[in-house]
Design a protein around this motif. Structure first.
Motif, PDB file in Angstrom:
ATOM      1  N   LEU A 198       6.215   8.130 -15.596  1.00  0.00           N
ATOM      2  CA  LEU A 198       6.332   6.994 -14.838  1.00  0.00           C
ATOM      3  C   LEU A 198       5.365   5.893 -15.131  1.00  0.00           C
ATOM      4  O   LEU A 198       3.909   6.225 -14.552  1.00  0.00           O
ATOM      5  CB  LEU A 198       6.673   7.447 -13.356  1.00  0.00           C
ATOM      6  N   PRO A 199       5.316   4.935 -15.251  1.00  0.00           N
ATOM      7  CA  PRO A 199       4.095   3.726 -15.610  1.00  0.00           C
ATOM      8  C   PRO A 199       3.811   3.490 -14.319  1.00  0.00           C
ATOM      9  O   PRO A 199       4.196   3.517 -13.086  1.00  0.00           O
ATOM     10  CB  PRO A 199       4.817   2.762 -16.146  1.00  0.00           C
ATOM     11  N   LEU A 200       2.424   2.853 -14.356  1.00  0.00           N
ATOM     12  CA  LEU A 200       1.821   2.531 -12.917  1.00  0.00           C
ATOM     13  C   LEU A 200       1.781   0.947 -13.100  1.00  0.00           C
ATOM     14  O   LEU A 200       1.114   0.193 -13.953  1.00  0.00           O
ATOM     15  CB  LEU A 200       0.371   2.938 -12.967  1.00  0.00           C
ATOM     16  N   PHE A 201       2.644   0.347 -12.401  1.00  0.00           N
ATOM     17  CA  PHE A 201       2.905  -1.182 -12.170  1.00  0.00           C
ATOM     18  C   PHE A 201       1.995  -1.467 -10.691  1.00  0.00           C
ATOM     19  O   PHE A 201       1.799  -0.690  -9.986  1.00  0.00           O
ATOM     20  CB  PHE A 201       4.221  -1.526 -11.886  1.00  0.00           C
ATOM     21  N   ALA A 202       1.475  -2.559 -10.810  1.00  0.00           N
ATOM     22  CA  ALA A 202       1.077  -3.261  -9.481  1.00  0.00           C
ATOM     23  C   ALA A 202       1.997  -3.214  -8.569  1.00  0.00           C
ATOM     24  O   ALA A 202       3.135  -3.618  -8.684  1.00  0.00           O
ATOM     25  CB  ALA A 202       0.522  -4.674  -9.610  1.00  0.00           C
ATOM     26  N   ALA A 203       1.968  -2.846  -7.020  1.00  0.00           N
ATOM     27  CA  ALA A 203       3.004  -2.670  -6.278  1.00  0.00           C
ATOM     28  C   ALA A 203       3.661  -4.075  -6.042  1.00  0.00           C
ATOM     29  O   ALA A 203       4.854  -4.109  -5.919  1.00  0.00           O
ATOM     30  CB  ALA A 203       2.040  -2.631  -5.007  1.00  0.00           C
ATOM     31  N   ARG A 204       2.726  -5.236  -6.234  1.00  0.00           N
ATOM     32  CA  ARG A 204       3.569  -6.522  -6.177  1.00  0.00           C
ATOM     33  C   ARG A 204       4.591  -6.755  -7.098  1.00  0.00           C
ATOM     34  O   ARG A 204       5.408  -7.541  -7.024  1.00  0.00           O
ATOM     35  CB  ARG A 204       2.449  -7.669  -6.018  1.00  0.00           C
ATOM     36  N   ASP A 205       4.549  -6.109  -8.179  1.00  0.00           N
ATOM     37  CA  ASP A 205       5.737  -6.075  -9.173  1.00  0.00           C
ATOM     38  C   ASP A 205       6.773  -5.199  -8.989  1.00  0.00           C
ATOM     39  O   ASP A 205       7.781  -5.183  -9.849  1.00  0.00           O
ATOM     40  CB  ASP A 205       4.864  -5.902 -10.628  1.00  0.00           C
ATOM     41  N   LEU A 206       6.733  -4.537  -7.982  1.00  0.00           N
ATOM     42  CA  LEU A 206       7.737  -3.424  -7.611  1.00  0.00           C
ATOM     43  C   LEU A 206       8.701  -3.958  -6.330  1.00  0.00           C
ATOM     44  O   LEU A 206       9.654  -3.111  -6.050  1.00  0.00           O
ATOM     45  CB  LEU A 206       7.176  -2.355  -7.506  1.00  0.00           C
ATOM     46  N   GLU A 217       0.837  -1.140  -0.067  1.00  0.00           N
ATOM     47  CA  GLU A 217       0.052  -0.194   0.081  1.00  0.00           C
ATOM     48  C   GLU A 217       0.773   1.193   0.058  1.00  0.00           C
ATOM     49  O   GLU A 217       0.503   2.306  -0.900  1.00  0.00           O
ATOM     50  CB  GLU A 217      -0.759  -0.045   1.132  1.00  0.00           C
ATOM     51  N   ILE A 218       2.081   1.224   0.777  1.00  0.00           N
ATOM     52  CA  ILE A 218       3.009   2.398   0.885  1.00  0.00           C
ATOM     53  C   ILE A 218       3.604   2.455  -0.631  1.00  0.00           C
ATOM     54  O   ILE A 218       3.594   3.736  -1.065  1.00  0.00           O
ATOM     55  CB  ILE A 218       3.963   2.208   1.980  1.00  0.00           C
ATOM     56  N   VAL A 219       3.943   1.614  -1.216  1.00  0.00           N
ATOM     57  CA  VAL A 219       4.508   1.412  -2.675  1.00  0.00           C
ATOM     58  C   VAL A 219       3.580   2.160  -3.381  1.00  0.00           C
ATOM     59  O   VAL A 219       3.928   2.712  -4.399  1.00  0.00           O
ATOM     60  CB  VAL A 219       5.058   0.095  -2.981  1.00  0.00           C
ATOM     61  N   GLU A 220       2.299   1.570  -3.451  1.00  0.00           N
ATOM     62  CA  GLU A 220       1.274   2.114  -4.443  1.00  0.00           C
ATOM     63  C   GLU A 220       1.042   3.725  -4.393  1.00  0.00           C
ATOM     64  O   GLU A 220       1.089   4.423  -5.169  1.00  0.00           O
ATOM     65  CB  GLU A 220      -0.071   1.419  -4.110  1.00  0.00           C
ATOM     66  N   THR A 221       0.986   4.323  -2.830  1.00  0.00           N
ATOM     67  CA  THR A 221       0.790   5.646  -2.541  1.00  0.00           C
ATOM     68  C   THR A 221       2.056   6.265  -3.326  1.00  0.00           C
ATOM     69  O   THR A 221       1.837   7.483  -3.832  1.00  0.00           O
ATOM     70  CB  THR A 221       0.763   5.817  -1.265  1.00  0.00           C
ATOM     71  N   LEU A 222       3.328   5.877  -3.033  1.00  0.00           N
ATOM     72  CA  LEU A 222       4.339   6.459  -3.466  1.00  0.00           C
ATOM     73  C   LEU A 222       4.568   6.637  -4.861  1.00  0.00           C
ATOM     74  O   LEU A 222       4.818   7.764  -5.445  1.00  0.00           O
ATOM     75  CB  LEU A 222       5.905   5.737  -3.034  1.00  0.00           C
ATOM     76  N   SER A 223       4.139   5.473  -5.731  1.00  0.00           N
ATOM     77  CA  SER A 223       4.187   5.499  -7.223  1.00  0.00           C
ATOM     78  C   SER A 223       3.026   6.574  -7.683  1.00  0.00           C
ATOM     79  O   SER A 223       3.376   7.315  -8.491  1.00  0.00           O
ATOM     80  CB  SER A 223       3.683   4.298  -7.599  1.00  0.00           C
ATOM     81  N   LEU A 224       1.907   6.826  -7.079  1.00  0.00           N
ATOM     82  CA  LEU A 224       1.034   7.653  -7.511  1.00  0.00           C
ATOM     83  C   LEU A 224       1.317   9.036  -7.105  1.00  0.00           C
ATOM     84  O   LEU A 224       1.236  10.038  -8.125  1.00  0.00           O
ATOM     85  CB  LEU A 224      -0.244   7.459  -6.673  1.00  0.00           C
ATOM     86  N   GLU A 225       2.122   9.326  -6.061  1.00  0.00           N
ATOM     87  CA  GLU A 225       2.528  10.706  -5.639  1.00  0.00           C
ATOM     88  C   GLU A 225       3.751  10.987  -6.665  1.00  0.00           C
ATOM     89  O   GLU A 225       4.016  11.937  -7.048  1.00  0.00           O
ATOM     90  CB  GLU A 225       3.080  10.681  -4.264  1.00  0.00           C
ATOM     91  N   LEU A 226       4.729  10.141  -6.889  1.00  0.00           N
ATOM     92  CA  LEU A 226       5.799  10.297  -7.631  1.00  0.00           C
ATOM     93  C   LEU A 226       5.131  10.712  -9.234  1.00  0.00           C
ATOM     94  O   LEU A 226       5.976  11.410 -10.008  1.00  0.00           O
ATOM     95  CB  LEU A 226       6.881   9.233  -7.958  1.00  0.00           C
ATOM     96  N   ARG A 227       4.207   9.966  -9.644  1.00  0.00           N
ATOM     97  CA  ARG A 227       3.801  10.305 -10.830  1.00  0.00           C
ATOM     98  C   ARG A 227       3.276  11.811 -11.205  1.00  0.00           C
ATOM     99  O   ARG A 227       3.030  12.299 -12.443  1.00  0.00           O
ATOM    100  CB  ARG A 227       2.692   9.301 -11.754  1.00  0.00           C
ATOM    101  N   LYS A 228       2.974  12.525 -10.152  1.00  0.00           N
ATOM    102  CA  LYS A 228       2.229  13.839 -10.290  1.00  0.00           C
ATOM    103  C   LYS A 228       3.656  14.727 -10.761  1.00  0.00           C
ATOM    104  O   LYS A 228       3.099  15.700 -11.506  1.00  0.00           O
ATOM    105  CB  LYS A 228       2.012  14.378  -8.875  1.00  0.00           C
ATOM    106  N   THR A 229       4.693  14.293 -10.625  1.00  0.00           N
ATOM    107  CA  THR A 229       5.868  15.236 -11.276  1.00  0.00           C
ATOM    108  C   THR A 229       6.681  14.622 -12.171  1.00  0.00           C
ATOM    109  O   THR A 229       7.217  15.023 -12.985  1.00  0.00           O
ATOM    110  CB  THR A 229       6.832  15.770 -10.058  1.00  0.00           C
ATOM    111  N   ASP A 230       6.717  13.196 -12.020  1.00  0.00           N
ATOM    112  CA  ASP A 230       7.250  12.269 -13.157  1.00  0.00           C
ATOM    113  C   ASP A 230       6.530  11.609 -13.823  1.00  0.00           C
ATOM    114  O   ASP A 230       5.961  10.301 -13.684  1.00  0.00           O
ATOM    115  CB  ASP A 230       8.207  11.199 -12.234  1.00  0.00           C
ATOM    116  N   VAL A 231       5.755  12.220 -14.832  1.00  0.00           N
ATOM    117  CA  VAL A 231       4.282  12.018 -15.631  1.00  0.00           C
ATOM    118  C   VAL A 231       4.509  10.668 -16.442  1.00  0.00           C
ATOM    119  O   VAL A 231       3.717  10.013 -16.701  1.00  0.00           O
ATOM    120  CB  VAL A 231       3.880  13.123 -16.103  1.00  0.00           C
TER     121      VAL A 231
END
Length: 226
Positions: free
Chosen positions: A54-62, A38-52
């Protein structure tokens, strides 16, 4: 608190690093693993706001497994008592480089970026060639106030500049390296703070120019076939 629960589980695993304990506490592991994803997913979404891009992977794949490969290690403990994830354009592959999250209790956590592996000789050569050609850009990234205040470039290093490169080059010290990475240490107290996600996004954002340089150098890199 989820962070406190995760650190508590990892601390207990470190003290009981054996398969019997792990399987007896499988339910606790599943909860801690879900919290980390859940933390990884939240970080991914937040990072995409400025690193547009950045693909969205399922957290389990990261994320990485706790199980260790002990075949060639003196340490035969079966588990690595840390939650780890790599958020990048290629998922958790080491290249392209991205944002590395390493959570381990005892003030051993860190936020990372760059190229951690030194086993990919083609990647090392590509970065060295880019340092030769774009040394001024590299120097500008490393001399920026935000970078100097927060980071030191790490990596496996040779004693001498490798054959084929100019020992007098302005970036000679970095040409000696076989990997180039950043580790920003994070205390347990910092992890448990309510604003940890925002803090991590801010630190990762300061790594972006460094990661960008490496990814441009590695643009044509192909991972070896298994």
């Amino acid at each position: 608190m989820k962070m406190e629960s995760m650190l508590g589980y990892l601390s207990a695993l470190e003290q009981n690093n054996n398969r019997e304990w792990f399987h007896e506490h499988k339910a606790q592991y599943e909860v801690a693993k879900a919290d980390f994803e859940e933390i990884v997913e939240t970080l991914s979404l937040e990072l995409r706001k400025t690193d547009v891009k950045l693909p969205l992977f399922a957290a389990r794949d990261l994320t990485f497994k706790l199980q260790r490969d002990t075949r060639f290690s003196h340490d035969k403990s079966p588990y690595h008592p840390a939650f780890r994830a790599h958020i990048s354009y290629g998922g958790k592959l080491p290249i392209p480089v991205g944002y590395y999250l390493y959570l381990r209790p005892g003030n051993r956590s860190f936020l990372g970026g760059g190229l951690f592996t030194d086993l990919l000789k083609d990647a090392t050569a590509m970065v060295r060639d880019s340092l030769v050609e774009h040394g001024a850009e590299w120097e500008e990234i490393l001399s920026a106030p935000d970078f100097q205040m927060n980071f030191t470039v790490g990596g496996t290093k040779l004693k001498n500049v490798p054959r084929g490169y100019d020992a007098a080059h302005p970036q000679a010290e970095y040409l000696k390296q076989k990997s180039w990475y950043l580790e920003y240490p994070v205390s347990d107290e910092r992890i448990l703070a309510p604003d940890f996600t925002a803090f991590a996004v801010d630190i990762f954002g300061k790594m972006r120019p460094f990661n960008g340089f490496l990814n441009r150098a590695l643009e044509d890199f192909q991972m070896p076939a298994r």
